[in-house]
Every structure is written in C-alpha cells, then in structure tokens.
Design a protein around this motif. Sequence first.
Motif, PDB file in Angstrom:
ATOM      1  N   LEU A  56      54.359  18.906  43.064  1.00  0.00           N
ATOM      2  CA  LEU A  56      53.249  17.944  43.000  1.00  0.00           C
ATOM      3  C   LEU A  56      52.912  17.595  41.560  1.00  0.00           C
ATOM      4  O   LEU A  56      52.559  16.450  41.253  1.00  0.00           O
ATOM      5  CB  LEU A  56      52.021  18.514  43.712  1.00  0.00           C
ATOM      6  N   ALA A  57      53.022  18.579  40.666  1.00  0.00           N
ATOM      7  CA  ALA A  57      52.771  18.304  39.253  1.00  0.00           C
ATOM      8  C   ALA A  57      53.799  17.331  38.692  1.00  0.00           C
ATOM      9  O   ALA A  57      53.466  16.454  37.890  1.00  0.00           O
ATOM     10  CB  ALA A  57      52.787  19.615  38.458  1.00  0.00           C
ATOM     11  N   LEU A  58      55.043  17.472  39.108  1.00  0.00           N
ATOM     12  CA  LEU A  58      56.085  16.547  38.651  1.00  0.00           C
ATOM     13  C   LEU A  58      55.916  15.172  39.287  1.00  0.00           C
ATOM     14  O   LEU A  58      56.131  14.147  38.626  1.00  0.00           O
ATOM     15  CB  LEU A  58      57.474  17.105  38.973  1.00  0.00           C
ATOM     16  N   GLU A  59      55.526  15.157  40.550  1.00  0.00           N
ATOM     17  CA  GLU A  59      55.285  13.877  41.227  1.00  0.00           C
ATOM     18  C   GLU A  59      54.200  13.093  40.497  1.00  0.00           C
ATOM     19  O   GLU A  59      54.298  11.868  40.337  1.00  0.00           O
ATOM     20  CB  GLU A  59      54.867  14.133  42.674  1.00  0.00           C
ATOM     21  N   ALA A  60      53.163  13.794  40.027  1.00  0.00           N
ATOM     22  CA  ALA A  60      52.047  13.126  39.351  1.00  0.00           C
ATOM     23  C   ALA A  60      52.467  12.493  38.034  1.00  0.00           C
ATOM     24  O   ALA A  60      51.817  11.543  37.565  1.00  0.00           O
ATOM     25  CB  ALA A  60      50.918  14.122  39.105  1.00  0.00           C
ATOM     26  N   GLN A  61      53.546  12.981  37.436  1.00  0.00           N
ATOM     27  CA  GLN A  61      54.007  12.456  36.149  1.00  0.00           C
ATOM     28  C   GLN A  61      55.192  11.503  36.295  1.00  0.00           C
ATOM     29  O   GLN A  61      55.768  11.076  35.294  1.00  0.00           O
ATOM     30  CB  GLN A  61      54.381  13.615  35.222  1.00  0.00           C
ATOM     31  N   THR A  62      55.559  11.171  37.527  1.00  0.00           N
ATOM     32  CA  THR A  62      56.678  10.267  37.782  1.00  0.00           C
ATOM     33  C   THR A  62      56.172   8.833  37.907  1.00  0.00           C
ATOM     34  O   THR A  62      55.343   8.533  38.756  1.00  0.00           O
ATOM     35  CB  THR A  62      57.413  10.687  39.074  1.00  0.00           C
ATOM     36  N   ARG A  63      56.673   7.958  37.040  1.00  0.00           N
ATOM     37  CA  ARG A  63      56.276   6.548  37.055  1.00  0.00           C
ATOM     38  C   ARG A  63      57.481   5.638  36.830  1.00  0.00           C
ATOM     39  O   ARG A  63      58.230   5.868  35.888  1.00  0.00           O
ATOM     40  CB  ARG A  63      55.233   6.275  35.964  1.00  0.00           C
ATOM     41  N   PRO A  64      57.689   4.635  37.703  1.00  0.00           N
ATOM     42  CA  PRO A  64      56.953   4.346  38.923  1.00  0.00           C
ATOM     43  C   PRO A  64      57.040   5.499  39.932  1.00  0.00           C
ATOM     44  O   PRO A  64      57.998   6.271  39.925  1.00  0.00           O
ATOM     45  CB  PRO A  64      57.636   3.079  39.455  1.00  0.00           C
ATOM     46  N   ALA A  65      56.044   5.580  40.791  1.00  0.00           N
ATOM     47  CA  ALA A  65      55.937   6.687  41.729  1.00  0.00           C
ATOM     48  C   ALA A  65      57.052   6.649  42.770  1.00  0.00           C
ATOM     49  O   ALA A  65      57.606   5.584  43.089  1.00  0.00           O
ATOM     50  CB  ALA A  65      54.580   6.649  42.421  1.00  0.00           C
ATOM     51  N   LEU A  66      57.379   7.831  43.273  1.00  0.00           N
ATOM     52  CA  LEU A  66      58.373   7.972  44.333  1.00  0.00           C
ATOM     53  C   LEU A  66      57.814   8.895  45.409  1.00  0.00           C
ATOM     54  O   LEU A  66      56.907   9.698  45.146  1.00  0.00           O
ATOM     55  CB  LEU A  66      59.674   8.564  43.772  1.00  0.00           C
ATOM     56  N   PRO A  67      58.347   8.845  46.629  1.00  0.00           N
ATOM     57  CA  PRO A  67      57.857   9.723  47.702  1.00  0.00           C
ATOM     58  C   PRO A  67      58.084  11.197  47.362  1.00  0.00           C
ATOM     59  O   PRO A  67      59.043  11.555  46.666  1.00  0.00           O
ATOM     60  CB  PRO A  67      58.703   9.304  48.911  1.00  0.00           C
ATOM     61  N   TYR A  68      57.207  12.048  47.899  1.00  0.00           N
ATOM     62  CA  TYR A  68      57.324  13.477  47.631  1.00  0.00           C
ATOM     63  C   TYR A  68      58.692  14.017  48.037  1.00  0.00           C
ATOM     64  O   TYR A  68      59.273  14.850  47.333  1.00  0.00           O
ATOM     65  CB  TYR A  68      56.228  14.259  48.378  1.00  0.00           C
ATOM     66  N   ALA A  69      59.221  13.557  49.159  1.00  0.00           N
ATOM     67  CA  ALA A  69      60.508  14.061  49.644  1.00  0.00           C
ATOM     68  C   ALA A  69      61.642  13.773  48.665  1.00  0.00           C
ATOM     69  O   ALA A  69      62.661  14.470  48.667  1.00  0.00           O
ATOM     70  CB  ALA A  69      60.827  13.460  51.004  1.00  0.00           C
ATOM     71  N   THR A  70      61.487  12.750  47.849  1.00  0.00           N
ATOM     72  CA  THR A  70      62.484  12.469  46.816  1.00  0.00           C
ATOM     73  C   THR A  70      62.362  13.479  45.677  1.00  0.00           C
ATOM     74  O   THR A  70      63.360  13.943  45.132  1.00  0.00           O
ATOM     75  CB  THR A  70      62.306  11.041  46.269  1.00  0.00           C
ATOM     76  N   ILE A  71      61.122  13.827  45.336  1.00  0.00           N
ATOM     77  CA  ILE A  71      60.872  14.784  44.257  1.00  0.00           C
ATOM     78  C   ILE A  71      61.325  16.185  44.667  1.00  0.00           C
ATOM     79  O   ILE A  71      61.969  16.898  43.883  1.00  0.00           O
ATOM     80  CB  ILE A  71      59.371  14.814  43.894  1.00  0.00           C
ATOM     81  N   ASN A  72      60.989  16.588  45.876  1.00  0.00           N
ATOM     82  CA  ASN A  72      61.285  17.942  46.360  1.00  0.00           C
ATOM     83  C   ASN A  72      61.894  17.878  47.760  1.00  0.00           C
ATOM     84  O   ASN A  72      61.196  18.020  48.755  1.00  0.00           O
ATOM     85  CB  ASN A  72      60.008  18.786  46.359  1.00  0.00           C
ATOM     86  N   PRO A  73      63.206  17.679  47.841  1.00  0.00           N
ATOM     87  CA  PRO A  73      63.839  17.516  49.148  1.00  0.00           C
ATOM     88  C   PRO A  73      64.006  18.806  49.947  1.00  0.00           C
ATOM     89  O   PRO A  73      64.097  18.762  51.176  1.00  0.00           O
ATOM     90  CB  PRO A  73      65.209  16.926  48.801  1.00  0.00           C
ATOM     91  N   VAL A  74      64.052  19.967  49.281  1.00  0.00           N
ATOM     92  CA  VAL A  74      64.257  21.244  49.976  1.00  0.00           C
ATOM     93  C   VAL A  74      63.081  22.158  49.660  1.00  0.00           C
ATOM     94  O   VAL A  74      62.899  22.562  48.512  1.00  0.00           O
ATOM     95  CB  VAL A  74      65.582  21.909  49.557  1.00  0.00           C
ATOM     96  N   ALA A  75      62.283  22.472  50.676  1.00  0.00           N
ATOM     97  CA  ALA A  75      61.060  23.253  50.479  1.00  0.00           C
ATOM     98  C   ALA A  75      61.006  24.413  51.459  1.00  0.00           C
ATOM     99  O   ALA A  75      61.361  24.271  52.635  1.00  0.00           O
ATOM    100  CB  ALA A  75      59.839  22.351  50.662  1.00  0.00           C
ATOM    101  N   PHE A  76      60.531  25.561  50.957  1.00  0.00           N
ATOM    102  CA  PHE A  76      60.382  26.761  51.777  1.00  0.00           C
ATOM    103  C   PHE A  76      58.989  27.346  51.563  1.00  0.00           C
ATOM    104  O   PHE A  76      58.445  27.294  50.455  1.00  0.00           O
ATOM    105  CB  PHE A  76      61.439  27.801  51.415  1.00  0.00           C
ATOM    106  N   ALA A  77      58.441  27.938  52.606  1.00  0.00           N
ATOM    107  CA  ALA A  77      57.091  28.486  52.526  1.00  0.00           C
ATOM    108  C   ALA A  77      57.001  29.784  51.721  1.00  0.00           C
ATOM    109  O   ALA A  77      56.117  29.917  50.864  1.00  0.00           O
ATOM    110  CB  ALA A  77      56.519  28.678  53.930  1.00  0.00           C
ATOM    111  N   PRO A  78      57.863  30.776  51.964  1.00  0.00           N
ATOM    112  CA  PRO A  78      57.678  32.059  51.258  1.00  0.00           C
ATOM    113  C   PRO A  78      57.871  31.913  49.749  1.00  0.00           C
ATOM    114  O   PRO A  78      58.768  31.204  49.289  1.00  0.00           O
ATOM    115  CB  PRO A  78      58.777  32.949  51.852  1.00  0.00           C
ATOM    116  N   ALA A  79      57.022  32.603  48.990  1.00  0.00           N
ATOM    117  CA  ALA A  79      57.134  32.566  47.531  1.00  0.00           C
ATOM    118  C   ALA A  79      58.095  33.653  47.066  1.00  0.00           C
ATOM    119  O   ALA A  79      57.720  34.627  46.409  1.00  0.00           O
ATOM    120  CB  ALA A  79      55.763  32.759  46.903  1.00  0.00           C
ATOM    121  N   ILE A  80      59.361  33.460  47.434  1.00  0.00           N
ATOM    122  CA  ILE A  80      60.415  34.407  47.099  1.00  0.00           C
ATOM    123  C   ILE A  80      61.627  33.626  46.600  1.00  0.00           C
ATOM    124  O   ILE A  80      61.613  32.393  46.571  1.00  0.00           O
ATOM    125  CB  ILE A  80      60.799  35.282  48.316  1.00  0.00           C
TER     126      ILE A  80
END
Length: 233
Positions: A56-80
């Motif tokens: 989300l921090a990188l998405e906020a600094q991306t201009r022109p803006a792009l969808p979140y799924a483009t910024i972070n296509p692979v996401a997992f819940a556990p912080a491991i």
Amino acid sequence: MPAYFVTGTDTDAGKTLVTSGLLALARRRGLTTLGLKPVASGCEETVEGLRNVDALALEAQTRPALPYATINPVAFAPAIAPHLAARRAGVTPTLNQLADHVRAPLALARELTLIEGAGGWRVPLNDREDLSGLAVGLGLPVILVVGLRLGAISHARLTAEAIRTDGLRLAGWVGNLLDPGFAADDALYRDNLATLAATLDAPCLGVVPRLAGEDHRALAEAAADHLALPDAD
C-alpha cells in the motif's frame, strides 16, 4: 531511468521506507513512478481482499496510479517467509509466474520503477528458487538497503557479494538507522558508514535517520529528504 530491484540486508532493514522514499523523491521532481511488491506475506483481509501495508505504501507513491493487484499480485496472510506462507496456502509461486506478472507494468516504462523484494537476498520463493532470481531473470540493477545496527557491515558485504556473484550490478546502497544506539557515538557511527562506503564499492544514495510515525505517506516524504536517485547508467 531503468527499473531497479530493492533488497535488504535482512527482514525489516527498511526496504519499504527507502523504496517509497525514492519514489516520493522522483515524484517531487515530476517523474512518473511505479513501485511493485510482487510477493508479500503478512497481509490483512479486507473487503477488497488481502492487503499488505508495504505494498500500500508503494501504491501510494505510484503515479499515474495503478490497481493494487498490479502492485502486489501475490499476497499471503501469515507474516512468515514467502515460501512457507505459500505452502500453508497450498500454492507454489514460481519465478516464471512472477516474471509474467511484472512484465506488463515494466512495459509502461515509468521514469522510475522500483521492485521491492521480500526479506533478504536469499529468501526462498519455493523449494527450488529464491526470490532474487526475479532480479536475475530480468537483469535488474540492485539497490541495497542496509539496516544500520550491530553486524551491519558484515551483512551488507555478504549481500553485496551475493548480488555480484549472481551477475548483477549493485547500483547503490542506502543506510537506514534501525538502532539509535548504533549512532550514539558519532565518531564511531561515521567510521561505520565510511567502512560501508569503502567496502561496498557502490554509490551511497543516502542515510536515513530513525523516523517515527505510522503514516506511510509522511514517512516516505521524510525519507526522501535524505535520499538521492540512482544514476541511470
């Protein structure tokens, strides 16, 4: 200005702070920007799906803006570690899949594109591949974020050696102060920074002091005050 891969000497070295700070600096100068976080663990479930605070921090600094799924296509819940988070999710991400995800945004040819890794240089992506293989496969120069604390010199040198062993150029490094005690003795602190500058054999793009706060936009702007953009060569 080409794309760069941002890695760190360890988990929590400050990759996101530095990456978002560099993007914020580029935006100040009127440049188009793109920050990518291809793999992120430690995501929260939201009504829109899994969301990672670093992405989300990188998405906020991306201009022109792009969808979140483009910024972070692979996401997992556990912080491991990503390969362990993927195993728990019953999936196996591969370097080929990640490369497919990032090729389209890379083709946008923004004036500064930064791809943030996860953990350190040798963090596994799966049982056979390391995430650093994405940078190798794309031939990206690397920016190294050095977490400034006891042990920083060895960790930084070992990471720089691994990057060069993998055939990539170290485009620059950034010091990020993690332990205020590390800078308590000003002369010793400067000696540590001088040793890093002499042994890493790459430009220092800045030294970020210990920054307080949780607003990622404000933190990015504060970090930008202490950074320089890499040379596009």
